[in-house]
Design a protein around this motif. Structure first.
Motif, PDB file in Angstrom:
ATOM      1  N   GLN A 151      31.400 178.396  34.908  1.00  0.00           N
ATOM      2  CA  GLN A 151      30.651 177.310  34.272  1.00  0.00           C
ATOM      3  C   GLN A 151      30.736 177.487  32.757  1.00  0.00           C
ATOM      4  O   GLN A 151      30.266 178.490  32.209  1.00  0.00           O
ATOM      5  N   SER A 152      31.376 176.540  32.088  1.00  0.00           N
ATOM      6  CA  SER A 152      31.520 176.553  30.624  1.00  0.00           C
ATOM      7  C   SER A 152      32.057 177.887  30.101  1.00  0.00           C
ATOM      8  O   SER A 152      31.465 178.488  29.209  1.00  0.00           O
ATOM      9  N   GLY A 179      30.742 170.904  29.945  1.00  0.00           N
ATOM     10  CA  GLY A 179      29.995 169.721  29.515  1.00  0.00           C
ATOM     11  C   GLY A 179      30.688 169.024  28.352  1.00  0.00           C
ATOM     12  O   GLY A 179      31.228 169.678  27.461  1.00  0.00           O
ATOM     13  N   ARG A 218      30.991 167.502  32.906  1.00  0.00           N
ATOM     14  CA  ARG A 218      29.654 166.933  33.052  1.00  0.00           C
ATOM     15  C   ARG A 218      29.358 166.046  31.843  1.00  0.00           C
ATOM     16  O   ARG A 218      29.312 166.530  30.709  1.00  0.00           O
ATOM     17  N   SER A 220      27.760 164.316  28.924  1.00  0.00           N
ATOM     18  CA  SER A 220      26.662 164.737  28.026  1.00  0.00           C
ATOM     19  C   SER A 220      26.190 166.162  28.303  1.00  0.00           C
ATOM     20  O   SER A 220      25.159 166.580  27.787  1.00  0.00           O
ATOM     21  N   GLY A 221      26.923 166.900  29.132  1.00  0.00           N
ATOM     22  CA  GLY A 221      26.516 168.271  29.455  1.00  0.00           C
ATOM     23  C   GLY A 221      26.587 169.181  28.241  1.00  0.00           C
ATOM     24  O   GLY A 221      27.513 169.114  27.450  1.00  0.00           O
ATOM     25  N   GLN A 222      25.567 170.030  28.096  1.00  0.00           N
ATOM     26  CA  GLN A 222      25.521 170.976  26.987  1.00  0.00           C
ATOM     27  C   GLN A 222      25.630 172.409  27.509  1.00  0.00           C
ATOM     28  O   GLN A 222      25.662 172.646  28.711  1.00  0.00           O
ATOM     29  N   LYS A 226      19.981 174.309  31.771  1.00  0.00           N
ATOM     30  CA  LYS A 226      19.552 173.028  32.360  1.00  0.00           C
ATOM     31  C   LYS A 226      20.725 172.381  33.095  1.00  0.00           C
ATOM     32  O   LYS A 226      20.581 171.845  34.195  1.00  0.00           O
ATOM     33  N   TYR A 227      21.909 172.447  32.494  1.00  0.00           N
ATOM     34  CA  TYR A 227      23.091 171.803  33.077  1.00  0.00           C
ATOM     35  C   TYR A 227      23.770 172.696  34.119  1.00  0.00           C
ATOM     36  O   TYR A 227      24.242 172.210  35.135  1.00  0.00           O
ATOM     37  N   TRP A 228      23.807 173.999  33.850  1.00  0.00           N
ATOM     38  CA  TRP A 228      24.432 174.902  34.827  1.00  0.00           C
ATOM     39  C   TRP A 228      23.634 174.924  36.131  1.00  0.00           C
ATOM     40  O   TRP A 228      24.201 174.955  37.213  1.00  0.00           O
ATOM     41  N   LYS A 230      21.808 172.505  37.408  1.00  0.00           N
ATOM     42  CA  LYS A 230      22.064 171.255  38.147  1.00  0.00           C
ATOM     43  C   LYS A 230      23.415 171.288  38.853  1.00  0.00           C
ATOM     44  O   LYS A 230      23.607 170.666  39.894  1.00  0.00           O
ATOM     45  N   ASP A 231      24.352 171.997  38.265  1.00  0.00           N
ATOM     46  CA  ASP A 231      25.725 172.045  38.759  1.00  0.00           C
ATOM     47  C   ASP A 231      25.901 173.042  39.918  1.00  0.00           C
ATOM     48  O   ASP A 231      26.889 172.994  40.651  1.00  0.00           O
TER      49      ASP A 231
END
Length: 243
Positions: A151-152, A179, A218, A220-222, A226-228, A230-231
């Protein structure tokens, strides 16, 4: 909502790191030595449990039959400098840490639990630099770690070169997300770096290798949990759905 499974801790006095390392291992509620299990090994382990809610997610996915029998193992770092030393491709302990995962962590988990004793049943999981570490470790030991969730991940020339030079990469199942807003990510040394551009380049390199490869951007993923978090549902169901 409380966790339904069981969290246990095991320690490894690592000869590669000259340090006592702690594994936080999460067994699903239905755990039985009569079944076989695949293993997910998470760097940034405490973050995956606390911020990513990985154990609660594991409970839900097992209950719904969305993933096959899976045991999670989390390994954490002492501080951000220790994390960089171990996870960064140029970190002073990076080589030792990769050996620790392959030669100490994987064998310990095979000893403790009824596993499949094969690379396809072991997944390395990581966010940001921990994702880089997952990728680089699997490239070095593709027969030990057959799947990765990244992830990222941080991507530099060293990482790109490792992918270009990898010979057994086609055997690794890869789940990769980034993101679209990860354009100025603050790094450990206090500077900021663009992550989306290098990750798109990594995507092209991995696609060209014809791997079992899933890539998502994703919107608008930052570069935040919060984004990881959800993923993670998508990541776990993609990689742990069967063996």
């Amino acid at each position: 909502m409380g966790r339904k499974g069981t969290m246990i801790e095991k320690q490894i006095d690592s000869r590669y790191l000259d340090e006592m390392m702690t594994l936080k291992i999460y067994q699903p509620e239905t755990y039985s030595p009569l079944y076989k299990y695949q293993i997910g090994i998470m760097q940034d382990g405490d973050d995956y449990y606390q911020l990513g809610r990985a154990a609660t997610l594991s409970d839900q996915l097992h209950e719904n039959g969305d993933i096959a029998n899976t045991i999670l193992a989390g390994i954490h770092y002492q501080n951000r400098f220790d994390r960089r030393n171990k996870y960064h491709p140029n970190g002073s302990q990076n080589s030792g840490y990769i050996k620790f995962l392959a030669h100490e962590v994987a064998p310990l988990l095979d000893d403790l639990f009824p596993t499949y004793l094969m690379g396809k049943s072991r997944t390395l999981i990581g966010d940001s630099l921990a994702g880089t570490l997952a990728l680089m470790t699997a490239l070095k030991y593709p027969n030990t770690f057959g799947n990765i969730i990244i992830q990222s991940p941080y991507v530099d020339e060293t990482v790109e070169q490792a992918v270009r030079n990898a010979t057994d990469i086609h055997s690794i199942a890869i789940y990769h997300t980034i993101g679209t807003d990860e354009t100025a990510v603050e790094t450990t040394d206090g500077s900021s770096a663009d992550f989306i551009g290098p990750n798109r380049k990594l995507n092209e390199l991995l696609k060209a290798k014809n791997t079992d490869y899933i890539y998502h951007e994703r919107a608008s993923g930052q570069h935040t949990w919060k984004y990881w978090q959800k993923d993670l549902n998508n990541a776990f169901t993609s990689i742990f759905s069967s063996i």
